[in-house]
Design a protein around this motif. Structure first.
Motif, PDB file in Angstrom:
ATOM      1  N   ARG A 178     -30.479   9.710   4.734  1.00 52.17           N
ATOM      2  CA  ARG A 178     -29.592   8.548   4.788  1.00 52.17           C
ATOM      3  C   ARG A 178     -28.328   8.860   5.564  1.00 52.17           C
ATOM      4  O   ARG A 178     -27.743   9.916   5.425  1.00 52.17           O
ATOM      5  N   ALA A 236     -24.386   8.112   6.287  1.00 50.38           N
ATOM      6  CA  ALA A 236     -23.273   7.629   5.482  1.00 50.38           C
ATOM      7  C   ALA A 236     -22.815   6.268   5.999  1.00 50.38           C
ATOM      8  O   ALA A 236     -22.834   6.009   7.203  1.00 50.38           O
ATOM      9  N   VAL A 237     -22.437   5.415   5.064  1.00 49.04           N
ATOM     10  CA  VAL A 237     -21.917   4.099   5.441  1.00 49.04           C
ATOM     11  C   VAL A 237     -20.545   4.280   6.084  1.00 49.04           C
ATOM     12  O   VAL A 237     -19.744   5.089   5.629  1.00 49.04           O
ATOM     13  N   ILE A 238     -20.313   3.551   7.155  1.00 51.98           N
ATOM     14  CA  ILE A 238     -18.973   3.583   7.751  1.00 51.98           C
ATOM     15  C   ILE A 238     -18.177   2.432   7.129  1.00 51.98           C
ATOM     16  O   ILE A 238     -18.503   1.271   7.349  1.00 51.98           O
ATOM     17  N   PRO A 239     -17.186   2.736   6.326  1.00 51.91           N
ATOM     18  CA  PRO A 239     -16.482   1.660   5.648  1.00 51.91           C
ATOM     19  C   PRO A 239     -15.596   0.894   6.628  1.00 51.91           C
ATOM     20  O   PRO A 239     -14.949   1.491   7.461  1.00 51.91           O
ATOM     21  N   PRO A 255     -18.477   2.057  -1.202  1.00 51.78           N
ATOM     22  CA  PRO A 255     -17.894   3.011  -0.237  1.00 51.78           C
ATOM     23  C   PRO A 255     -16.540   2.583   0.330  1.00 51.78           C
ATOM     24  O   PRO A 255     -15.879   3.386   0.980  1.00 51.78           O
TER      25      PRO A 255
END
Lengths: 264, 315
Positions: free
Chosen positions: A3, A5-8, A108
């Motif tokens: 996965r 990482a989500v970019i906030p 996140p």
């Protein structure tokens, strides 16, 4: 572990506010429309006819009719009032009653994404309401320069110069006890004494100097210059810089107070 | 490697120590519980695991990462069910899931299918377009669980998942959590209900005043800290008289094996508890002792907690 990482992004938080706006945009637009109609009819036309008859289009009003003088001032003042509303109860509610921010904080998103998301939405609301206001001004014949299309942007900046420090302060509050004091003794006096209804030069010199420090005075000067197309290019840049500086400072402080409250 | 590991973890609020140097590890696929009364430090621990509160001391690793530096990355892989519902009551059931999924930057197309699946899972498909406000407490909690699952988290954190729900609603929630457990979802939960801890947890720690006082599976804890059975004797006014009589009785043996009649006596405000492996034999020996009522039951985690701390869990 494949996965990514989500970019906030603050954009993700804005989507929440726009979704809630979709539910009540009609009422919101109607209010944005009615408020200038009532103010401009009562004060611009009603009071204005008296002022124009007594004072004439004298030099105190910069050679303007009272309606032309008043309307851009109210545009900035209205933006301030709306921004204060949007940055008091809804912000405390995000922490305390609706806990919207708390829900966001478990995702996140970071403190600054959460507040930038809300600030962006507030700016959108105030800008929209200010354009509606400009439309009403035009219908009243209170616009005399094409530059006036920029006035709502400046009004929104004036609003956000209030909203960002207000939200920063609200993030430190446990309850809404001080809000009405703030509106009554800080915001209302600025509305009344910052050159919306008459030039601040009419005030005693001490009050006039205080008025120069208020963001709303800078917003009023900007909106009036753009709406009437009357000069003062260099002064304009000073006013803009003052408002932008306040927004930046307010946002920086809010970033601290929001983060502290959400991630203690 | 453990999914979550803590060494000497603590949390201070000014002079108050909410969590006082605790160690624990959570393994992949297990349901791990923090059992303790209100104020034991469970929620503070949970907030640190959820990366919304920085530890004051000790070390914490979640999914191999340090929460004080990689909070955002960790949170993107957790699902959180908070103690206090924070659903948006003005949005619809489906919109609540949608907007929360967007915080994780999940694309609309993915969300559309996941929302349908999750609403089906928590039995709320028929309410998808209804507002949240009129839903029952149990439905709201199920919706919050669905919301926590929207990002397909590796760990589900549940803070007091059934507090405030009626018994029937609790069972529906438990049943959903069992299903998740069978699917292999790691769950960490806090509770002050011993029956909830017994029903759900593979392993748990008992917390009291910021410290961990015992650790093990529910069965292990009961075996270690309690007897097989408990005799409850009620006596509203004269509990101490009853206790004294039982103490004298305890000096005799049970007449079968030569063992003492019971291992321990605990006196509570309205009743006395006798810890023994043979409840019925104990009752047969009561003789002159005449309480208002007698009940023989199996030991529970409540008894474990009472033994460890001298206090009851829920008062």
């Amino acid at each position: 572990m494949a996965r990514t990482a989500v970019i906030p992004r603050p954009k993700l938080a804005v989507e929440y506010w726009l979704l809630t706006y979709r539910r009540n945009w009609k009422g919101s637009i109607l209010t944005s429309f009615l408020s200038p109609v009532l103010f401009l009819a009562a004060m611009g036309l009603g009071l204005g006819s008296l002022v124009d008859a007594e004072v004439g289009s004298g030099r105190d009003l910069g050679g303007l009719d009272y309606l032309d003088f008043l309307a851009p001032g109210l545009l900035a003042g209205n933006a301030m009032m709306l921004a204060v509303n949007e940055s008091t109860y809804p912000v405390l509610g995000g922490f305390k009653w609706y806990r919207t921010y708390v829900a966001m904080a478990s995702s996140p998103l970071r403190g600054r994404d959460i507040l930038l998301g809300h600030f962006t939405y507030m700016a959108f609301r105030v800008t929209l309401a200010s354009f509606v206001f400009l439309g009403v001004m035009a219908a009243f014949g209170a616009v005399s320069s094409p530059l006036a299309v920029l006035a709502p942007i400046c009004a929104a900046l004036c609003g956000m110069a209030f909203a960002t420090p207000t939200a920063a302060f609200v993030a430190t509050r446990i309850n809404a006890d001080n809000f009405s004091t703030y509106t009554r003794f800080v915001v209302m006096p600025m509305f009344l004494f910052s050159g919306i209804f008459y030039p601040v030069s009419q005030l005693p010199i001490v009050l006039e100097q205080i008025a120069w420090l208020t963001p709303v005075w800078h917003g009023v000067r900007l909106c009036r210059a753009l709406s009437t197309g009357s000069g003062m290019e260099w002064e304009l840049i000073g006013h803009l810089a003052y408002l932008v500086a306040l927004i930046l400072i307010g946002t920086l402080i809010a970033s601290r107070t929001f983060t502290r409250r959400l991630y203690e | 490697m453990s999914l979550i590991a803590a060494w000497g973890l603590s949390k201070q609020f000014g002079d108050f120590t909410a969590v006082d140097g605790i160690d624990f590890e959570v393994e992949r696929g297990e349901v791990f519980g923090f059992l303790g009364p209100n104020g034991a430090g469970k929620s503070s621990t949970m907030r640190m695991i959820g990366c919304v509160s920085d530890p004051s001391g000790g070390a914490l690793r979640i999914l191999g990462m340090d929460p004080s530096r990689e909070g955002t990355n960790i949170r993107s892989r957790l699902g959180v069910v908070p103690q206090q519902d924070n659903l948006d009551e003005e949005l619809s059931v489906a919109e609540n899931l949608y907007v929360y999924g967007r915080y994780f930057d999940l694309p609309r197309s993915v969300l559309r299918t996941r929302i349908a699946e999750l609403l089906d899972f928590v039995q709320l498909s028929e309410r998808a377009s209804d507002h949240v406000e009129p839903l029952s407490g149990g439905m709201k909690r199920r919706l919050t669980i669905a919301r926590a699952l929207i990002s397909e988290p590796e760990v589900l954190l549940l803070d007091e998942p059934t507090t405030g729900l009626d018994p029937q609603a609790r069972h529906v929630v438990w049943e959903r959590l069992w299903t998740l457990k069978r699917q292999g979802v790691t769950q960490v939960l806090t509770t002050h209900y011993m029956d909830e801890a017994e029903q759900l947890c593979d392993r748990l720690v008992v917390m009291d005043r910021g410290k961990i006082v015992a650790e093990g599976s529910p069965r292990q804890l009961i075996e270690r800290y309690s007897t097989r059975e408990v005799v409850e004797l009620r006596a509203h006014d004269q509990v101490s008289v009853l206790t004294d009589a039982l103490r004298r009785l305890g000096e005799r043996s049970d007449g079968y094996s030569g063992d003492p009649l019971y291992e321990r006596v605990e006196e509570l405000p309205d009743r006395v508890l006798l810890y023994t492996d043979h409840g019925e034999r104990m009752v047969a020996q009561l003789g002159e002792v005449k309480p208002e009522s007698v009940l023989v039951r199996r030991s529970t985690l409540e008894d474990v907690f009472l033994h460890l701390t001298g206090r009851t869990l829920v008062d």
